[in-house]
Design a protein around this motif. Sequence first.
Motif, short mmCIF file in Angstrom:
data_model
loop_
_atom_site.label_atom_id
_atom_site.label_comp_id
_atom_site.label_asym_id
_atom_site.label_seq_id
_atom_site.Cartn_x
_atom_site.Cartn_y
_atom_site.Cartn_z
N UNK A 35 -43.59 47.56 20.30
CA UNK A 35 -42.85 46.76 19.33
C UNK A 35 -41.53 46.08 19.80
N UNK A 36 -41.57 46.36 21.23
CA UNK A 36 -40.37 45.62 21.81
C UNK A 36 -41.03 44.54 22.74
N UNK A 37 -41.98 44.55 23.47
CA UNK A 37 -42.58 43.96 24.53
C UNK A 37 -43.66 43.13 24.03
N UNK A 38 -44.16 41.93 24.46
CA UNK A 38 -45.45 41.40 24.01
C UNK A 38 -46.07 40.64 25.15
N UNK A 39 -47.33 40.85 25.40
CA UNK A 39 -48.12 40.36 26.52
C UNK A 39 -48.84 39.05 25.88
N UNK A 40 -49.08 38.22 26.55
CA UNK A 40 -49.79 37.13 26.44
C UNK A 40 -50.32 36.37 27.36
N UNK A 41 -51.41 35.43 26.99
CA UNK A 41 -51.68 34.64 28.16
C UNK A 41 -52.05 33.35 27.88
N UNK A 42 -52.04 32.27 28.85
CA UNK A 42 -52.44 30.88 28.70
C UNK A 42 -53.33 30.64 29.98
N UNK A 43 -54.58 30.75 29.49
CA UNK A 43 -55.88 30.28 30.40
C UNK A 43 -55.59 28.99 31.03
N UNK A 44 -55.07 28.00 30.34
CA UNK A 44 -55.07 26.52 30.99
C UNK A 44 -53.98 26.67 31.95
N UNK A 45 -53.15 27.42 31.84
CA UNK A 45 -51.82 27.38 32.95
C UNK A 45 -52.17 28.78 33.98
N UNK A 46 -53.27 29.47 33.73
CA UNK A 46 -53.54 30.55 34.85
C UNK A 46 -52.37 31.53 34.76
N UNK A 47 -51.65 31.66 33.80
CA UNK A 47 -50.37 32.25 33.72
C UNK A 47 -50.49 33.40 32.38
N UNK A 48 -49.92 34.72 32.72
CA UNK A 48 -49.71 35.84 32.00
C UNK A 48 -48.29 36.05 31.70
N UNK A 49 -47.76 36.50 30.50
CA UNK A 49 -46.28 36.44 30.15
C UNK A 49 -46.09 37.90 29.57
N UNK A 50 -44.89 38.21 29.81
CA UNK A 50 -44.64 39.57 29.14
C UNK A 50 -43.29 39.21 28.52
N UNK A 51 -43.24 39.02 27.31
CA UNK A 51 -41.80 38.90 26.44
C UNK A 51 -41.38 40.13 26.28
N UNK A 52 -40.03 40.51 26.48
CA UNK A 52 -39.36 41.82 26.34
C UNK A 52 -38.05 41.63 25.69
N UNK A 53 -38.19 42.22 24.47
CA UNK A 53 -37.00 42.12 23.75
C UNK A 53 -36.45 43.33 23.30
N UNK A 54 -35.06 43.29 23.07
CA UNK A 54 -34.43 44.78 22.82
C UNK A 54 -34.42 45.84 23.92
N UNK A 55 -34.00 44.99 25.10
CA UNK A 55 -34.18 45.73 26.46
C UNK A 55 -33.06 47.06 26.39
N UNK A 56 -33.62 47.89 27.04
CA UNK A 56 -32.77 49.19 27.37
C UNK A 56 -32.55 49.32 28.57
N UNK A 57 -31.44 50.17 29.22
CA UNK A 57 -31.19 50.41 30.41
C UNK A 57 -32.38 51.11 31.04
N UNK A 58 -33.17 51.77 30.49
CA UNK A 58 -34.38 52.39 31.06
C UNK A 58 -35.61 51.58 31.28
N UNK A 59 -35.51 50.15 30.86
CA UNK A 59 -36.32 49.58 31.17
C UNK A 59 -35.89 48.95 32.55
#
Length: 125
Positions: free
Chosen positions: A66-90
């Motif tokens: 519910x806070x992080x989202x993983x995605x990929x762009x095969x054309x760019x050989x790249x995987x992403x991790x969008x991290x929202x609502x970050x907490x100190x324990x992250x």
Amino acid sequence: QVQLVESGGGLVQAGGSLRLSCVVSGRSFSSYAMGWFRQAPGKEREFVARISWSDSSTRYADSVKGRFTISRDNAKNTVYLQMNSLKPEDTAVYRCAADPTGIDGMGPEYGMRYWGKGTLVTVSS
């Protein structure tokens, strides 16, 4: 030799956001399942998120769902991790990993053969 290079880490206040990127060398990226893992100081490495190669289906650790989202762009050989609502324990070193086996439906760490060196994320309170 497959190389993975992460970027996007840094210092952010609690409640903020960051987007991590992981660029993978070579021509086979689209056939790799990809994952993100993290290790906080003095703790074991833990699974964060995984995305399949076949249909880009995803799975997450309960702690980030519910806070992080993983995605990929095969054309760019790249995987992403969008991290929202970050907490100190992250706070941790975040590493991406690649699974070249082509087998879906196994455990989150299954087949992770290639690893990046990591990028540090620090969340201040």
